[in-house]
Structures are given as C-alpha cells and as structure tokens.
Design a protein around this motif. Structure first.
Motif, PDB file in Angstrom:
ATOM      1  N   GLY A 259      -0.001   4.125   0.376  1.00 18.46           N
ATOM      2  CA  GLY A 259      -0.818   5.324   0.255  1.00 18.46           C
ATOM      3  C   GLY A 259      -1.761   5.529   1.406  1.00 18.46           C
ATOM      4  O   GLY A 259      -2.333   6.588   1.574  1.00 18.46           O
ATOM      5  N   ASP A 260      -1.954   4.530   2.203  1.00 19.42           N
ATOM      6  CA  ASP A 260      -2.851   4.659   3.343  1.00 19.42           C
ATOM      7  C   ASP A 260      -2.151   4.045   4.543  1.00 19.42           C
ATOM      8  O   ASP A 260      -1.233   3.247   4.380  1.00 19.42           O
TER       9      ASP A 260
ATOM     10  N   SER B 114      -1.679   3.515  -4.419  1.00 24.55           N
ATOM     11  CA  SER B 114      -2.189   4.806  -4.875  1.00 24.55           C
ATOM     12  C   SER B 114      -1.854   4.977  -6.346  1.00 24.55           C
ATOM     13  O   SER B 114      -0.694   5.144  -6.719  1.00 24.55           O
TER      14      SER B 114
ATOM     15  N   GLN C 273     -13.003   8.987  -2.924  1.00 21.37           N
ATOM     16  CA  GLN C 273     -12.778   9.001  -1.482  1.00 21.37           C
ATOM     17  C   GLN C 273     -13.663  10.054  -0.797  1.00 21.37           C
ATOM     18  O   GLN C 273     -13.365  10.509   0.304  1.00 21.37           O
TER      19      GLN C 273
ATOM     20  N   GLY D 124      -6.657   1.339  -3.772  1.00 22.53           N
ATOM     21  CA  GLY D 124      -6.862   1.884  -2.421  1.00 22.53           C
ATOM     22  C   GLY D 124      -7.300   0.897  -1.366  1.00 22.53           C
ATOM     23  O   GLY D 124      -7.101   1.139  -0.171  1.00 22.53           O
TER      24      GLY D 124
ATOM     25  N   SER E 161      -6.532  11.753  -7.160  1.00 25.16           N
ATOM     26  CA  SER E 161      -5.969  10.674  -6.353  1.00 25.16           C
ATOM     27  C   SER E 161      -6.387  10.908  -4.917  1.00 25.16           C
ATOM     28  O   SER E 161      -6.075  11.950  -4.328  1.00 25.16           O
TER      29      SER E 161
ATOM     30  N   SER F 206     -12.517  14.332  -3.620  1.00 28.10           N
ATOM     31  CA  SER F 206     -11.876  13.270  -4.389  1.00 28.10           C
ATOM     32  C   SER F 206     -12.691  13.086  -5.666  1.00 28.10           C
ATOM     33  O   SER F 206     -13.886  12.790  -5.608  1.00 28.10           O
TER      34      SER F 206
ATOM     35  N   THR G   6      -5.276   9.408  -2.321  1.00 34.56           N
ATOM     36  CA  THR G   6      -4.092   9.402  -1.466  1.00 34.56           C
ATOM     37  C   THR G   6      -3.340  10.722  -1.512  1.00 34.56           C
ATOM     38  O   THR G   6      -2.929  11.244  -0.477  1.00 34.56           O
TER      39      THR G   6
ATOM     40  N   SER H 138      -0.046   8.278  -7.175  1.00 29.86           N
ATOM     41  CA  SER H 138       1.359   8.320  -6.764  1.00 29.86           C
ATOM     42  C   SER H 138       2.230   7.491  -7.695  1.00 29.86           C
ATOM     43  O   SER H 138       3.386   7.829  -7.957  1.00 29.86           O
TER      44      SER H 138
ATOM     45  N   ASP I 218      -0.635  -1.298  -9.700  1.00 30.79           N
ATOM     46  CA  ASP I 218      -1.556  -0.575  -8.815  1.00 30.79           C
ATOM     47  C   ASP I 218      -2.445  -1.559  -8.052  1.00 30.79           C
ATOM     48  O   ASP I 218      -3.374  -2.129  -8.610  1.00 30.79           O
TER      49      ASP I 218
ATOM     50  N   THR J 141       2.269  -0.092  -5.808  1.00 30.00           N
ATOM     51  CA  THR J 141       1.593   1.024  -5.128  1.00 30.00           C
ATOM     52  C   THR J 141       0.157   0.696  -4.776  1.00 30.00           C
ATOM     53  O   THR J 141      -0.463  -0.157  -5.410  1.00 30.00           O
TER      54      THR J 141
END
Lengths: 444, 444
Positions: A379-380, A304, B132, A351, B160, B183, B162, A307, A348, A302
């Motif tokens: 996640g992005d 994120s 974020q 990001g 998170s 965030s 995301t 998530s 992980d 992931t």
C-alpha cells in the motif's frame, strides 16, 4: 496448416514493398521497425524511385532481389497488390502481410478475391489485407507498429490494430512483453483459427489473447480450441448488444453471430471471456505467468486495511475463499507481529509495515498448507517489495499475485521487476482478484 | 459545524508536534510536505530535542510558540496525545490532526474517549486519530503524505489512507489535481458527514469522492447529502459480502451495516456508487469536469473501428443511446470524408485519420442538434489530439469525453493537456462510457 505459419513467423528474409524514405509514411515506419527491432535476417526495401532507404539498398521489384525472400510485406495502393503477390509467388515467398487497405472493407470484394486466388495458387500464407501487420519477438521481427521488442508469454491476436497495439504498449511499459502480435485485418487467408493453432503450439507462448468481432468458421474454431490443449485462451468479443453487433458487422463485413451461443461455446471449451480491454490485459498477465492454483483458498497479506477489505469483498463475490487462518498459523504470527497488526485473513500488517515485517510474515505463511495461493498487497512505496515476493516465491510452490497501489516511480520499478520474474502485479485489489479468478476458470 | 472546518482547512499557522529530523519518520515527512507544498503561513516544528528541523526553529512545546496556532498536527506516541491536545486547547487551536495510532483501533477506547473529551472541551475540530492527515491544495497545506500539489476539482475523503493516496497519485499523474484529501482514521470527531458538508460548500470542489467502510450516523448522513445540493457525491463502500463486511468491521471497529439498505439510500439520494477503486477515480474525473448532459444521445468519433464497437456495446448495455446519424449530417460528412471512412455512429475515421480529418468532422458534428454529447476516441498517437477536442469544445456547449488508447508519451502529454482544460480522458472506451453513465445518473 500451422506448420506453414511457423516458416512465416520465423522468416529469415523480408522484403518491404512500398518502403518509403518519408518518415510519415507507413512504408517507412514498418521498414524502420524491422531494422530497429534487430531482425537478423536479410531486409530488402522495394521502391523503384529510391537507391537506399535507412542505409539499405533498394530494389525496383521483388524479382530483382538476388537471394530468397521468405516474407513479403506489402504497403502499396490496393490496385497494385495482385501484381506484387504474383511476383511474391514467383519468388517463392512463404508468407505475405498486406497492410494496404481498399479491399473487401470498402466494397472491393473482387480485388480481394483476386488476391486470395493468387495466395492459394502459390500457397503463400497471407495476413490481411487492411491490417497492421505482425510482430514475432522470438524472431525479432516487428513488421508492424508500434515497435515492441520485449519478449514475453502473451500472444495477441486482434481484429483491431489499435486494441492490439494498446495491449502491446501496456505489456511493454510493465515489462511483461509479448511473444507475438498479429493484426487480423480482413482475414482473407490467415484467420484467428490458424493463429490459435500456431501460438498454442509455439513454445514461446503461454497464453493466447484475442480481440475478435466475429468467428470465421464456428466448427473449425471449436476444433482448433479443443486441440490447443492446456494453452489458455482469453477472448474479448463485443457485439453483446444489438447496436454493438451491427457496428461490428459494418466494421468487418462479417457475421458477429449470437452472443449467447458464443458465450456457451466459451464456457464449454474453457475459453476465458474478458468483458473489456482491461480484463483482456489483466487475464493475459495472470494466465501468462501463473499456473492454475490447486484450490480456491486465498491468503491476503496487506499493509492497507481498506485494500484488504476490498480484496475480500471481490474474492467472496467471485467464488474465491478468503479462508480463516488455522490456529497454529495464527499463533505463530501473533508471536512475532506487533500488537496493532490484525492477525486474520486479510492479514493486515498496517500502514507502518516494513520490508522486514512482510518478510517475517511470508516466511511463516509459506509453510501453511491450508492456503492455495497468496495475494500480497503493498500500500505504500516499499522499495524492497520485489525482494519480499521473490522470497515468498522461493519458499512456496503456491501461486502469488501482487497488488501494488500507488503509481509512483518506486511502484513502477518494483512492478517491472516482479514481471521480469514471472510474478503478476496489478494496480488495484479488484483487478488482482479478478485476474486470479480467470486463472481458476481455466481448463488446466 | 462545517464553518469550523473552514478555519481548519484554511489555517494560517501550523504546529507539527513530533516533528523529526530523521527522514524515515512520519514526523519528518509531514513537516517536509507542509514546507515543500508551499504553505504560506507560519510553520512550527515541536521537538524538545532539536534546535531546528528543515531550517525551521524548533519549539519545546506548543506553549512556547510566540504567535497563534490555528492547526496542530500530532505525531507522538498515543499516551502523550491527551497532554498535547490540552496544550493545543490552551493555545486556542481551531483544529487538530492526530496521525498517531494506538487508540480505539487497538482496543484503547479509554484513551480515545479522553481525547474526545478534550476535543469537545476546547471545541477543537479533530481529524483522526490513526489517520494519514489531510491535504487542502487551495491553502497549499499538505499535512499528509504523499505530497500532492496540483489543484483540481476532486475532494477525496477516505477511511483508507492507501486508497485515498492512490487516488491522489493517479489524479496528480494525469494532471487532474485535487481540492482536498482527508484521511478519516478513527473519526473520533470529524467524520464523513462534516467533510461532505464542508466540501459541498467549498467553491474549490466540484465533486466529493469517498471511500468509506461504514457510516457513523445514518440519519445525519442522509440529511447532509440532501443539503449538499447539486454537488455530486461518489462513494466506494465495500462490505457487499459477509466476509467483506466482517473484515470492514474488524478494520474500523464500526458497523458496516446492510449493503442493500446502503444501496437503496444511494439511489434515493442520487449518490453515485462506484464498484471499485478504478470506477471511483473515473467517476470523480467525469463528475469533476463535466455537467450532466441534457440527454442520452451520444456520437462516437473514432479512428479505431474496434474501439468504436466496444464503446457502442458498453453504451447500449448502460442505457446510453448511440443515435443513428440524421440524414443531413450524414450527407455533409460523406461529402468531405474519404470513401473508406464509415459515416455512421460510431463514426469511423479509420486508422489513417489525420488531425485535419478529425477537425473537419468535429466542425460539422458540433452543429448537429440530435446529439447530446460526444465521445472522441483516439487510437493512434495523434500529437494534436488536444487541439482537436479543444476546437470541438469551442464550437459546442455539449459535453465531450475522450478515450485515448495507447499509453505512450504522446498520449500521456495530450491527456494531461486535456485535463488541464477540463476535458476528461480515459484509457479505454469502456471506462470512458461508464464515466458518462455516472454523469447521467447524477441529481443535477
């Protein structure tokens, strides 16, 4: 019995009785969908008051058609249906779809019985009455609405036209596609049993998905499911509560039956039971694209962190094992990943993960034998997400499920590409994990 | 404490330290989003190597800015952050957003402690680090990504990035809009507690929605929620399973705590707990738009019999009463509706339902006092669906929830119009009913 349906779904000539030039009428929509769907056989609109509709020559009645008619689609007032069915029989039609309502569902049991009698007399396989028709994409034959053209692994059988159409539209918008859609209507002849038999044997179908409110013949149903072999079957059947059951019975004028018994039958026969429309769709997607993984050990990759945690939680609650990374794999990953990545399961990538970081990771992880299947979470908006999972797919025989959060244009396009290549992608980690759980619960 | 956040969210001047002209860098994205979001105050990019970025004059450092700076957004390597914070303090900044990572989450606890010290010394309210950013639409200030401009009733607070961004994007695509998004990152200063306090008092916010992995201070959390009064709070918090909890703790380096205790606290304080991201979104939508109905009696008006049955089943299973129609209402409806409609609850207008039939029905149903709220289900693309529910809304003070099945362009547009007028619409009956259940469980 199902052999006769093969000829119906693969009809080479179709007559639409009650075809209309008024674009607001169902008799127009259905004819137009057959034409626009690209049906390659003969199409005969029947309307005594028109010369042509949609540039097709109109006929006064079925008997005026020069050639053979395999399938007759009927959209005329209920009282006229028996006569049309007689003509269809005389014409040697193999199948009929009676879209018209006004039969058993409104108390006209006699009229329906009359139609059934003709159906049997001429051995016409009849779908409906009071239904939304059918669509069989391998034959480009959409005698239904909406017009859905995308071919795919999912056959949808629905006692609700709207629920079925919604599943079709979701499948179309996500580039999953369908093999077929059949609206059951009053099930005067063709029922879910015939259709499970047909689609389980159909080489274009990988999963049979049903929305039903009741089963017509419990014993036959069980026998048919047993014979369906490894083709997975997913069912959404409401009527779990007393009022829900009452509403179901008033909708279909049939017996919804005990929910406990139905549930026990599902478990016994390996039928996957969906709890809601979303699950029916999600499970159809994973069962249509993937094989049953050899075990329950999942690696979550992931970008994120949150998530990944959500996925872990749902997995553990559903008997899926988020395995600890074995030491060798861990070491290899620590060597190549930046320090701020969390080398564990969930893995992980954080990001700022790039396509390269994902690729490096999947190349290494693909080799590990302690993992049974992969959940890859994006996640992005990573424009090369599809390339990443495609590369993973090429390097491993294990199943891959994707979660792509967001909902922007990039995500939509990447998800469509994944589906076109048989990789199921879901909009949340929860839905992805539950879809894998359905896969693990199949007979296969 | 929250007063100080009012000044941060309503900042009239913003400096972006680490602004970049490279469109692939976060320092570019954030600056661009502040500009494109329509922020009306002063914007100062800080980058010693550039003259202008996005046509804005660049400054060497914060101290070179001629005017005041309310908010400093920081996107520079972690090691440089203390110095920037010192300069922000000297400049009299009221708030800082540290997007940069490389602090506690990667083991650099000392560096984070140094930043916290400066934060306290100068009384700068600080969001992050390792986050974020935030977006506050009433001030057109999107110091975050993606760029979301639509104002709406939902404040999103997320551990998170995301998950939060996904909620924002869903809200944007459905024309719901947000009041704010924050965030949380490492929560070195500003935590969910300060933000619940701020948004509960914010006149632009109707519901506070949180994704959190742990609570920083249990006692303060409880006190703050109590003080939030009638503003509903929805929380998604994973960590229900042992491995989920472990993953949460490794993500945020904080204590996720016992799930049972958290659950009990939620029940005690009237916090609505979501089980997944979809529920968090759906509940935010219903709580953002609707008041708590006066009772649990629902009338389902539908064009799809199957969807009505599904709604009934889910409602009954969730303690919502699908009431029997009272005799007077039944009689009035039987008089005006076609024979094939099922005049019961669910009230099935059937697949050929027109906008007129819906309107006739809602006009009559609106007058009935035995009904507490309405679920209106549209099963086919009815282009005037919005008009129908709008008319119902004008004729009754009762709450209205919509389910619009399908997923085509018509549905999308009608749903957007509904949301622009405060009527929540959901893609399946199950999601609509569960969103009402959340509403019934609020304190109000």
């Amino acid at each position: 019995m199902s052999n006769s349906l093969v000829q119906v779904f693969n009809a080479q000539s179709v007559a639409v009785v009650g075809a209309s030039s008024n674009s607001e009428k169902t008799g127009h929509t259905v004819l137009k969908n057959i034409v626009d769907g690209g049906f390659e056989g003969d199409i005969y609109p029947i309307n005594p008051k028109a010369d042509t509709i949609l540039d097709l020559k109109c006929y006064q009645s079925l008997k005026d058609i020069p050639g053979a008619v395999d399938l007759v689609v009927i959209i005329v007032p209920a009282a006229l249906v028996p006569q049309v069915m007689e003509e269809a029989g005389a014409k040697g039609a193999k199948g009929a779809v009676i879209i018209s309502g006004g039969f058993r569902e409104t108390g006209n049991e006699e009229l329906e019985a009359e139609v059934v009698k003709i159906t049997k007399q001429y051995q016409i396989r009849t779908i409906g009455p009071n239904c939304q028709g059918f669509n069989y994409t391998p034959n480009k034959l959409c005698a239904s609405w909406p017009l859905i053209k995308g071919e795919g692994p999912v056959a949808i059988i629905s006692q609700s036209g709207t629920v079925g159409a919604t599943l079709e539209m979701w499948a179309e918008s996500e580039s999953i596609g369908i093999s077929g859609f059949v609206s059951l209507g009053n099930k005067s002849d063709v029922s879910e049993i015939d259709l499970i038999e047909f689609f389980a044997a159909d080489p274009n179908t990988k999963v049979v998905s049903l929305y039903i409110e009741g089963v017509k013949d419990g014993t036959a149903f069980k026998e048919t499911v047993k014979k369906a072999g490894d083709t997975p079957i997913v069912i959404l059947k409401p009527g779990r509560t007393k009022k829900g059951r009452k509403a179901a019975e008033s909708h279909t004028k049939s017996i919804a039956g005990s929910d406990q018994i139905f549930d026990a039958v599902c478990k016994q026969l390996g039928i996957i039971r969906a709890n809601d429309i979303t699950e029916l769709y999600d499970y159809s997607k994973s069962l249509g694209f993937l094989k049953k993984p050899r075990g329950r050990s999942m690696l979550v990759i992931t970008s994120s962190g949150g998530s990944g945690i959500i996925a872990t939680d749902v997995a553990e609650a559903n008997g899926i094992n988020v395995v600890d990374l074995n030491e060798e794999l861990k070491k290899e990953l620590v060597d190549v990943l930046p320090d701020h990545c969390v080398v564990a399961n969930p893995l992980d990538l954080t990001g700022d993960a790039t396509a390269e970081r994902y690729k490096t990771t999947v190349e290494i992880a693909a080799k590990d034998d302690s993992i049974d299947f992969f959940l890859v979470i994006f996640g992005d908006p990573i424009p090369r997400a599809f390339d990443i999972v495609q590369e993973l797919k090429q390097q491993t025989r294990k199943e891959i499920v994707v979660c792509y959060l967001g909902g922007g244009e990039t995500e939509k396009e990447e998800v469509q590409k994944m589906h076109q290549h048989g990789i199921p992608a879901f909009p949340t980690p929860e839905r992805a994990v539950k879809a894998v759980k359905a896969l693990l619960n199949t007979k296969g």
